[in-house]
Design an enzyme around this catalytic site. Structure first.
Site, PDB file in Angstrom:
ATOM      1  N   ARG A  25      20.599 129.999  32.158  1.00  0.00           N
ATOM      2  CA  ARG A  25      19.843 129.710  33.371  1.00  0.00           C
ATOM      3  C   ARG A  25      19.200 131.030  33.802  1.00  0.00           C
ATOM      4  O   ARG A  25      19.876 131.989  34.151  1.00  0.00           O
ATOM      5  CB  ARG A  25      20.763 129.156  34.457  1.00  0.00           C
ATOM      6  CG  ARG A  25      20.064 128.747  35.753  1.00  0.00           C
ATOM      7  CD  ARG A  25      20.199 129.825  36.782  1.00  0.00           C
ATOM      8  NE  ARG A  25      19.799 129.383  38.123  1.00  0.00           N
ATOM      9  CZ  ARG A  25      19.632 130.213  39.145  1.00  0.00           C
ATOM     10  NH1 ARG A  25      19.839 131.511  39.009  1.00  0.00           N
ATOM     11  NH2 ARG A  25      19.279 129.765  40.317  1.00  0.00           N
TER      12      ARG A  25
ATOM     13  N   ASP B 192      17.489 133.385  36.158  1.00  0.00           N
ATOM     14  CA  ASP B 192      17.400 133.489  37.608  1.00  0.00           C
ATOM     15  C   ASP B 192      15.993 133.885  38.059  1.00  0.00           C
ATOM     16  O   ASP B 192      15.378 134.798  37.498  1.00  0.00           O
ATOM     17  CB  ASP B 192      18.404 134.532  38.108  1.00  0.00           C
ATOM     18  CG  ASP B 192      18.317 134.749  39.594  1.00  0.00           C
ATOM     19  OD1 ASP B 192      18.564 133.799  40.353  1.00  0.00           O
ATOM     20  OD2 ASP B 192      17.981 135.886  40.007  1.00  0.00           O
TER      21      ASP B 192
ATOM     22  N   GLU C  60      15.016 129.071  36.760  1.00  0.00           N
ATOM     23  CA  GLU C  60      14.927 128.845  38.201  1.00  0.00           C
ATOM     24  C   GLU C  60      13.606 129.439  38.655  1.00  0.00           C
ATOM     25  O   GLU C  60      13.316 130.607  38.379  1.00  0.00           O
ATOM     26  CB  GLU C  60      16.061 129.523  38.962  1.00  0.00           C
ATOM     27  CG  GLU C  60      15.996 129.217  40.457  1.00  0.00           C
ATOM     28  CD  GLU C  60      16.426 130.362  41.345  1.00  0.00           C
ATOM     29  OE1 GLU C  60      16.445 130.173  42.571  1.00  0.00           O
ATOM     30  OE2 GLU C  60      16.712 131.457  40.830  1.00  0.00           O
TER      31      GLU C  60
ATOM     32  N   PHE D 109      13.105 118.668  45.279  1.00  0.00           N
ATOM     33  CA  PHE D 109      13.955 117.486  45.427  1.00  0.00           C
ATOM     34  C   PHE D 109      15.016 117.740  46.492  1.00  0.00           C
ATOM     35  O   PHE D 109      15.255 116.900  47.370  1.00  0.00           O
ATOM     36  CB  PHE D 109      14.600 117.134  44.084  1.00  0.00           C
ATOM     37  CG  PHE D 109      15.313 115.812  44.070  1.00  0.00           C
ATOM     38  CD1 PHE D 109      14.687 114.672  43.592  1.00  0.00           C
ATOM     39  CD2 PHE D 109      16.620 115.691  44.535  1.00  0.00           C
ATOM     40  CE1 PHE D 109      15.336 113.445  43.585  1.00  0.00           C
ATOM     41  CE2 PHE D 109      17.279 114.480  44.538  1.00  0.00           C
ATOM     42  CZ  PHE D 109      16.639 113.351  44.059  1.00  0.00           C
TER      43      PHE D 109
ATOM     44  N   HIS E 166      24.354 127.301  44.905  1.00  0.00           N
ATOM     45  CA  HIS E 166      24.806 128.537  45.553  1.00  0.00           C
ATOM     46  C   HIS E 166      23.779 129.059  46.551  1.00  0.00           C
ATOM     47  O   HIS E 166      24.138 129.579  47.614  1.00  0.00           O
ATOM     48  CB  HIS E 166      25.114 129.601  44.495  1.00  0.00           C
ATOM     49  CG  HIS E 166      23.898 130.156  43.820  1.00  0.00           C
ATOM     50  ND1 HIS E 166      23.320 129.552  42.720  1.00  0.00           N
ATOM     51  CD2 HIS E 166      23.138 131.240  44.101  1.00  0.00           C
ATOM     52  CE1 HIS E 166      22.259 130.251  42.356  1.00  0.00           C
ATOM     53  NE2 HIS E 166      22.126 131.277  43.173  1.00  0.00           N
TER      54      HIS E 166
END
Length: 612
Positions: free
Chosen positions: A259, A261, A298, A325, A391
């Site tokens: 993922r 960042d 992200e 969303f 988070h």
């Protein structure tokens, strides 16, 4: 690509250790083994210095000596046992005994991801302690674990986005072997592992890269510090360093996904974007290893190029997070409109999020005061990750408070159903499945008092646009960190038990119903009934239909289905007493009706019907 090996840092060989470091700014580089008086010069090879030192072995600690004066840790250190200011340690990358030889990963559409922070997921806060809770996650039904960043950061408590040694798992969590044991244990339980990595900046404390090479640039600025030099002079070595880091996690740690960042903080205006290089390098290694590995970005940009295939001019990431969303869902349920929530809150926003993913696809954004985004409707739903919590969306509130403090049980179940029964990839944040009450505020343990005070002040200023005036929890205080530890035993108590049972059921449906396992755009119809505050989804798969109804109003509503359908039976109603609700009022069956059958839905409920 031949068999891949990290070509930087310390590599154990028979009888010694080979060192290689990118250091074009240095005139000379030597290795200082800890506990020895001597230093061992390395030979220049272009922009690198390299050499083999006999007698050194795994476990030995060392420094680099630059130009005879500067003692620095290794930029590609695999281990920092004494923290960011200590020496690096030699690690044998092949010493761990893996048991996951038959593991091949999961398809993208199979991911039901559980995001966790290692330090607060258990009372002990280590990789080993996390292993003891994996059976709980398997019971919940999720298929993937996403770890917030674990690369070495200053101190012992931190969200992980202040990491400064990208190749070294944090020593307080259990280091290299601890992380490998966690990944191996996940694979034994059929859980994929996604690792959060940070390529847009390094943290301010313990960043010793500057004297080695031009890793950073002053041409751009990020909110977190110096931007990484991906496109300026001498940037080839930087790009190699970051790509090698991505492959390092896939090869040496067997992770199933990365993922990336905040890619909006990755500035690259070269003809070939670094995201494309990362994605294609990971794809190539995954093919070589015979495993499925996913690159998930992200992004705050709503730029569909991120997930567009390279042959169509995109960057080739497999999926990306979809904040729209979350914003559409939570602003509608909570009524909050502060800060970046100012762009959301209308029924039509949530309807569009269900239909397309990006709500802002080129329209004017009041918060940004400009047009924002590009259309995502042409991309497969499996390329967007959605959530009601993560988070950031919890931790970037003033007190790190969770939705359970603002939403009712019925609203929490509706939010869960909206995420998990959507066409997109669902992500849960640790504890949401039973409505954890512990906050998740921002926390650090910087050693520099001036930096610690700057972080405190920065947090206060960050919340100004939200109009929150209460005291911000001190990021440096240990109690701020301790308060964030979750307690899954709450899932056995009161209404927490009902919510947890509901999560398990909707996750089971997600995994078992073919309509939800493999949704395609052309098989999903989304209709908003704004007057009734109901969003209806119809999935078609193999001649069968699945109808999902999200009732967002405060009172019961009787609606007629807005599309043709066959005879359906009820599969789920969040208002049912089994889930702690007031009792279902929706019919058990609805007959085939070309004009749509009328049915009554409870307030803040999600109801699921299936044909056949």
């Amino acid at each position: 690509m031949g068999e891949w090996h990290l070509d930087m840092g310390a590599t154990p060989l028979a009888g010694g250790v080979r060192f290689r470091v990118w250091a074009p700014l240095a005139e000379s580089v030597a290795v200082i083994p800890c506990g020895k008086e001597a230093s061992y010069p390395l030979s220049r090879a272009g922009e690198y210095f390299q050499g083999t030192i006999a007698g050194m072995a795994p476990g030995d600690r060392y420094w680099y000596l630059l130009d005879g004066t500067l003692r620095r840790p290794d930029p590609a250190s695999r281990s920092q046992p004494d923290g960011v200011h200590g020496p690096s340690q030699v690690v044998a990358p092949v010493s761990f005994c893996w048991t996951d030889g038959q593991w091949r990963g999961l398809k993208l559409e199979e991911l039901i991801t559980y995001e966790l922070h290692v330090g607060t997921f258990t009372p002990v806060g280590t990789f080993t302690a996390a292993i003891r809770r994996l059976d709980y996650l398997a019971e919940l039904g999720v298929t993937a674990v996403e770890l917030m960043p674990v690369a070495e950061f200053p101190g012992t408590r931190n969200w992980g986005y202040d990491g400064v040694f990208p190749f070294a798992p944090h020593h307080a969590y259990g280091g290299a072997n601890g992380l490998k044991a966690l990944v191996d244990a996940c694979h034994r339980r059929g859980l994929a592992v996604i690792l959060d990595v940070v390529y847009n900046h390094l943290g301010p404390e313990g960043n010793y890269l500057h004297p080695f090479a031009p890793y950073f640039t002053d041409r751009y600025r990020t909110p977190w510090g110096d931007a990484v030099n991906f496109d300026g002079p001498d940037s080839n070595g930087v790009r190699h360093y970051v790509i090698a880091n991505a492959l390092h996690w896939v090869s040496e740690y067997h992770v199933d996904g990365l993922r990336l960042d905040a890619i909006h903080g990755i500035y690259d205006f070269s003809a070939r974007h670094i995201l494309l290089d990362i994605s294609q390098a990971v794809d190539s290694l995954a093919r070589q290893l015979g495993r499925k590995v996913h690159v998930i970005a992200e992004s705050d940009l709503n730029d569909v190029r991120t997930i567009t295939p390279p042959e169509w001019g995109g960057h080739g990431c497999h999926a990306q997070w979809c904040d729209d969303f979350h914003h559409g869902l939570m602003t509608y349920l909570t009524g909050e409109r502060q800060g970046y929530y100012a762009d959301f809150g209308l029924f039509g926003h949530l309807e569009k999020a269900f239909r397309e993913g990006f709500v802002y696809s080129g329209q004017y954004s009041r918060h940004r005061r400009r047009r924002h985004g590009s259309p995502s409707a042409a991309r497969p739903p499996r390329q967007l990750v959605v959530f009601s919590q993560n988070h950031d969306q919890v931790g970037n509130r003033l007190r790190g408070d969770r939705p359970s403090l603002r939403l009712s049980l019925e609203q929490l179940k509706l939010a869960a159903g909206a995420v998990i029964l959507s066409p997109y990839l669902p992500l849960l944040f640790m504890g949401e499945e039973y409505s954890e009450t512990a906050p998740f505020p921002y926390f650090t343990s910087h050693g520099d008092p001036e930096l610690a005070e700057a972080v405190r002040q920065g947090r206060r200023e960050e919340f100004a646009s939200f109009g929150w005036e209460a005291e911000v929890p001190d990021p440096q205080a240990e109690e701020t960190f301790l308060a964030a530890r979750i307690d899954p035993e709450r899932r056995h108590q009161g209404w927490h038990r009902s919510l947890y049972a509901f999560y398990r059921e909707v996750i089971r449906l997600r995994r078992e119903l073919p309509h939800l396992r493999h949704p395609e755009r052309e098989e999903v119809a989304v209709v908003g009934l704004e007057a009734d505050r109901v969003i209806a989804l119809r999935y078609r798969h193999g001649g069968r239909e699945l109808i999902t109804l999200f009732a967002l109003g405060k009172t019961p509503r009787t609606v007629r289905l807005p599309f043709r359908h066959g005879e359906c039976r009820k599969l789920l109603d969040s208002a049912g007493k089994s889930w702690g609700g007031p009792g279902s009022i929706a019919p058990e069956r609805i007959g085939a009706d070309g004009d749509g059958a009328g049915l009554t839905l409870a307030p803040f409920s999600v109801t699921l019907y299936g044909t056949g």
